[in-house]
Design a protein around this motif. Sequence first.
Motif, PDB file in Angstrom:
ATOM      1  N   ARG A 150      20.803  30.628   6.503  1.00 53.58           N
ATOM      2  CA  ARG A 150      20.782  29.506   7.694  1.00 53.58           C
ATOM      3  C   ARG A 150      21.630  28.239   6.921  1.00 53.58           C
ATOM      4  N   CYS A 151      22.737  28.038   7.556  1.00 53.37           N
ATOM      5  CA  CYS A 151      23.577  27.044   6.845  1.00 53.37           C
ATOM      6  C   CYS A 151      24.581  26.663   7.854  1.00 53.37           C
ATOM      7  N   ASP A 214      19.934  25.681   4.320  1.00 49.08           N
ATOM      8  CA  ASP A 214      18.770  25.752   4.800  1.00 49.08           C
ATOM      9  C   ASP A 214      17.733  27.047   4.206  1.00 49.08           C
ATOM     10  N   SER A 215      18.621  28.023   4.089  1.00 51.44           N
ATOM     11  CA  SER A 215      17.822  29.372   3.719  1.00 51.44           C
ATOM     12  C   SER A 215      18.899  30.333   3.447  1.00 51.44           C
ATOM     13  N   HIS A 250      11.351  28.988   3.858  1.00 52.57           N
ATOM     14  CA  HIS A 250      12.509  28.137   3.604  1.00 52.57           C
ATOM     15  C   HIS A 250      12.211  26.854   4.514  1.00 52.57           C
ATOM     16  N   LEU A 251      12.232  27.273   5.796  1.00 55.04           N
ATOM     17  CA  LEU A 251      12.089  25.933   6.760  1.00 55.04           C
ATOM     18  C   LEU A 251      11.024  25.161   6.612  1.00 55.04           C
TER      19      LEU A 251
END
Length: 306
Positions: A150-151, A214-215, A250-251
Motif C-alpha cells: 500500500r503506497c 503504508d504496507s 500494518h494499517l
Amino acid sequence: MSTGKVLLVGTVSNVASVLENELKRVLSALTYFSEVDVFLVESDSSDSTLQTLNSLSKTIPNFSYVTLGTLSPDIPNRIERLRYCRNTYVNHIRGEYSKKNLSYVIVADLDGMNSKISEIGVSSCFQDEIVWDACFSNQLGGYSDIYALRCKDWQDGDCFAELHNKRTAFMNESNKHFFFKNLRSLLNRNKIRKSTIYSKMRRIPKSLPWIQVDSAFGGFGIYKSAIFFDHNYDSWDRTGALVSEHVDLHLKIPDSKLYINPALINAYWNTYNVNRFILIRYTRFLIRKSSIIRKILKLMASNSYR
C-alpha cells in the motif's frame, strides 16, 4: 554488530527441499545481531517438512517450532490460514518475551524467497538516519509483493480486488459479442493482469532513498518488537473484505513509519517478478493447460538424472 535479542519468525508448509539452506542463509545474514532466536509455525505439509524441522531443532541453537497440523479443512482460504499461523507466532512473542528483552522481530519467508539476503543488506537498515518502525526488502528484478503493498501513487488498494473488478467488467461487455468471447478473453487476460499487477512491479535500484509505505513485505521484514505486543494479524476491516494479512497488521499501527529499504536486497528474481515477462507468463499458462507438455517436461527431467 547490534546488541540485544532478536527473534526470527515465519510460517512454513511443504518446504522440505529448501528449508535448511534458506534458513542457514537468513541466519548468516543475521550475524549482524548478537543474539538470534528462531520460532517457526508449520501447517498443512504433505512432504517431509516436519522431519526437517525436527532435525534443525537438534542442530541450530535457540531454534524451536510448532506444528498446527492440517488446517485446510477448517480454514480453506489460504490467506486466512496464513493469518492464523502468523497470529500463532504473535502469541509466542507475547508469551515468551517482553518489550524490554526483545529488540527486533524479523519475519521471513523460507520457501526460496531470500536467495540474496546478506549481512550487508541487513546492516544497511541501521546505517541511515531514518527512524522506522519496520523496514522491508527489495527485489532487484522488480518489487514483487504487490498484494501486501500500500503506497500512494503506486498501489493504493487491493490489486486482486482491482483485477476481479476489471475481469468482471470485461466479461459483462464480452457477453454482448458471444462469437468473439473466447478469443477476446484470451487476449485481454494478459492485458488486465499486466495493468493491475506486473506493471507495478517496479525495479528499485539499491542506491535509491528509502520509500515510505503504508504496507509492504516482499518476503523479509525487520520490525521493532513493540509492534507485535500491541497489534496482530486480525482483520481490521469490519466489512469482511479479504486482504493480505500484512496489510491488516500494518494499517492498524498508528502513525506508522514503514519503509522499503532499496539496499535490503533479498532476491533478484523470484517466482512472482519473473512474470513481468510475457514469454514466462505464456509458457506457464501453456504448462498449466497442457497435460502433454507436462508429460514431456517430466520425461526430460527424469532422463537428465540418468
